[in-house]
Design a protein around this motif. Structure first.
Motif, short mmCIF file in Angstrom:
data_model
loop_
_atom_site.label_atom_id
_atom_site.label_comp_id
_atom_site.label_asym_id
_atom_site.label_seq_id
_atom_site.Cartn_x
_atom_site.Cartn_y
_atom_site.Cartn_z
N LEU A 1 0.84 -1.20 0.00
CA LEU A 1 0.00 0.00 0.00
C LEU A 1 0.87 1.25 0.00
CD1 LEU A 1 -1.29 -2.27 2.17
CD2 LEU A 1 -3.16 -0.62 2.14
N CYS A 2 0.46 2.26 -0.76
CA CYS A 2 1.27 3.49 -0.85
C CYS A 2 0.39 4.66 -1.26
CB CYS A 2 2.39 3.30 -1.87
SG CYS A 2 1.78 3.18 -3.57
N GLY A 3 1.04 5.81 -1.35
CA GLY A 3 0.40 7.01 -1.88
C GLY A 3 1.28 7.59 -2.98
N HIS A 4 1.66 8.86 -2.82
CA HIS A 4 2.57 9.62 -3.69
C HIS A 4 1.88 10.14 -4.94
CE1 HIS A 4 6.36 11.39 -4.52
NE2 HIS A 4 6.71 10.58 -5.50
N ASP A 5 1.28 9.26 -5.74
CA ASP A 5 0.46 9.74 -6.84
C ASP A 5 -0.95 10.00 -6.32
OD1 ASP A 5 1.98 10.16 -9.17
OD2 ASP A 5 2.17 8.00 -9.49
N HIS A 6 -1.52 11.13 -6.74
CA HIS A 6 -2.74 11.65 -6.12
C HIS A 6 -4.00 11.08 -6.78
CE1 HIS A 6 -0.10 15.28 -4.76
NE2 HIS A 6 0.11 14.18 -4.05
N ASN A 7 -4.16 9.77 -6.64
CA ASN A 7 -5.30 9.09 -7.23
C ASN A 7 -5.47 7.74 -6.55
OD1 ASN A 7 -3.03 7.76 -8.65
ND2 ASN A 7 -3.12 9.55 -10.01
N LEU A 8 -6.35 6.92 -7.09
CA LEU A 8 -6.58 5.57 -6.58
C LEU A 8 -6.25 4.58 -7.68
CD1 LEU A 8 -10.08 6.10 -4.89
CD2 LEU A 8 -7.85 6.12 -3.75
N GLN A 9 -5.44 3.56 -7.36
CA GLN A 9 -5.07 2.56 -8.35
C GLN A 9 -5.05 1.18 -7.71
OE1 GLN A 9 -1.40 3.48 -10.59
NE2 GLN A 9 -1.40 5.53 -9.67
N TYR A 10 -5.37 0.17 -8.51
CA TYR A 10 -5.13 -1.20 -8.09
C TYR A 10 -4.46 -1.94 -9.23
CZ TYR A 10 -5.40 -5.86 -6.25
OH TYR A 10 -5.04 -7.11 -5.80
N ILE A 11 -3.27 -2.46 -8.94
CA ILE A 11 -2.45 -3.19 -9.90
C ILE A 11 -2.11 -4.53 -9.26
CG2 ILE A 11 -0.18 -3.23 -11.05
CD1 ILE A 11 -0.41 -0.10 -11.12
N GLU A 12 -2.24 -5.60 -10.01
CA GLU A 12 -1.93 -6.93 -9.47
C GLU A 12 -0.90 -7.61 -10.35
OE1 GLU A 12 -4.63 -10.73 -8.68
OE2 GLU A 12 -5.22 -9.02 -7.43
N GLU A 13 0.18 -8.08 -9.72
CA GLU A 13 1.29 -8.65 -10.49
C GLU A 13 2.04 -9.66 -9.64
OE1 GLU A 13 5.57 -8.76 -11.31
OE2 GLU A 13 4.78 -7.22 -9.96
N SER A 14 2.32 -10.83 -10.22
CA SER A 14 3.07 -11.90 -9.55
C SER A 14 2.48 -12.27 -8.20
CB SER A 14 4.54 -11.50 -9.40
OG SER A 14 5.13 -11.32 -10.67
N GLY A 15 1.15 -12.24 -8.10
CA GLY A 15 0.47 -12.66 -6.89
C GLY A 15 0.41 -11.63 -5.78
N VAL A 16 0.92 -10.42 -6.05
CA VAL A 16 0.91 -9.34 -5.05
C VAL A 16 -0.03 -8.23 -5.53
CG1 VAL A 16 2.30 -7.66 -3.77
CG2 VAL A 16 3.30 -9.87 -4.45
N GLY A 17 -0.87 -7.71 -4.61
CA GLY A 17 -1.72 -6.58 -4.92
C GLY A 17 -1.00 -5.27 -4.62
N TYR A 18 -1.07 -4.32 -5.55
CA TYR A 18 -0.44 -3.01 -5.35
C TYR A 18 -1.55 -1.96 -5.29
CZ TYR A 18 3.90 -5.40 -6.32
OH TYR A 18 4.97 -6.27 -6.25
N ILE A 19 -1.70 -1.37 -4.11
CA ILE A 19 -2.77 -0.42 -3.83
C ILE A 19 -2.17 0.98 -3.72
CG2 ILE A 19 -4.48 0.30 -2.12
CD1 ILE A 19 -4.55 -2.78 -1.33
#
Length: 337
Positions: free
Chosen positions: A245-263
């Motif tokens: 989980l992170c911020g930095h970019d001022h929006n909402l994103q969900y990316i999934e890659e190699s079994g890990v969710g990136y929020i």
């Protein structure tokens, strides 16, 4: 020999950088069978009156409603807590103007677990850590630390590792679109990385989250963080992290890659619809993105149950936008063994 070296380096880590491991108290849990939390980044107002933005105000209002209706045991504050140059001392009025006086709802009077962002590092991060002694809900024990929770009445465990990605990768200047150019002190970056790898390697948590400010993957203005792709990304995969989980970019994103969710949850104060790095993330990995001004801001709600983690992305104008379900870690297949 390697283990001895790690032990020596771990022993040398200053107490202000990491924090002893302990289970966190969730309070009254007699009938609960899950842990619920919100995560919001880049929420830190502005350094002039009224010290908040319309997006921050709208997002705080919706956070309070979601926390009341769906439940929230705690909140993850994912950095850039005070724009544009952090705070200068533990007595800064910004703590009241941008935090205490904004998130006033009863449902938000829960622990806020905090990490620092690049704008916080432009000021005095130690002052933010020290504020933990002045606030009942501001929990920022050190630059990076580990949180452990027992999922009530399930026998399962949730671990959240809170990172200082600026210490790890270096600061950036948003006003000239700079990327992190490397850590200010390599010894501090390496200590954190050794600590992180040691915590990941020994974790038997059923759900393992890692949180920081900079994104690993992002399609927006800042894009993927090369330093984290090199230093963190392989560890998340190797040790079967549930999500980052992170911020930095001022929006909402969900990316999934190699079994890990990136929020990415960086819509707490400003909004940015920029997708200039859309083709810089793995093909087919993008599941959700929004940075439109019409959303009025946003955050995520997560519920961790006995066997799954449900993540819901909310917009500040009052509706959910996207929901995904992550499975518990399978520790029988490699990784920790």
């Amino acid at each position: 020999m390697a283990l001895t070296l790690v032990s020596i380096l771990m022993a040398a880590i200053p107490v202000t950088y990491c924090y002893p491991t302990a289970f966190q108290d969730l309070g009254e849990i007699s009938s609960k069978t899950s842990i619920k939390f919100l995560a919001v980044g880049d929420w830190g107002g502005v350094p002039y009156p009224p010290y908040i933005t319309a997006v921050q105000k709208a997002t705080a209002r919706e956070m309070s409603k979601v926390a009341e209706q769906m439940g929230a045991d705690f909140i993850l504050a994912l950095g850039d807590n005070f724009y544009y140059r952090g705070v200068d001392s533990v007595d800064s009025p910004r703590f009241k103007d941008t935090f205490e006086n904004v998130y006033t709802a009863k449902s938000l009077q829960v622990p806020w677990y905090v990490v620092a962002g690049n704008h916080d590092h432009a000021g005095n991060v130690k002052a933010q850590i020290e504020y933990s002694q002045k606030s009942d809900r501001w929990k920022f024990p050190s630059y990076y630390y580990e949180l452990n929770f027992r999922i009530p009445n399930t026998g399962k465990m949730l671990t959240i590792i809170m990172l200082d990605t600026i210490m790890l990768c270096g600061n950036s200047d948003d006003f000239v679109d700079e990327k992190p150019r490397g850590p200010l002190r390599a010894v501090d970056a390496n200590r954190q990385l050794i600590w992180l790898q040691e915590r990941l390697a020994r974790s038997k948590a059923d759900f393992l989250l890692v949180a920081g400010h900079y994104p690993v993957w992002s399609v927006s203005e800042h894009g993927p963080t090369e330093c984290l792709l090199q230093r963190l990304h392989p560890l998340l995969i190797k040790y079967k992290a549930t999500a980052y989980l992170c911020g930095h970019d001022h929006n909402l994103q969900y990316i999934e890659e190699s079994g890990v969710g990136y929020i990415v949850s960086g819509a707490g104060n400003f909004l940015d619809p920029d997708v200039r790095h859309w083709n810089k993330v793995p093909e087919g990995s993008i599941r959700f993105f929004t940075g439109q001004a019409s959303t009025l801001g946003g955050f995520i709600h997560a519920e961790v149950t006995k066997n799954k983690m449900i993540v819901t992305f909310f917009q500040a104008k009052g509706t959910s936008l996207y929901r995904t379900v992550l499975s518990q870690r399978d520790l029988l297949l490699g990784g920790n063994l």
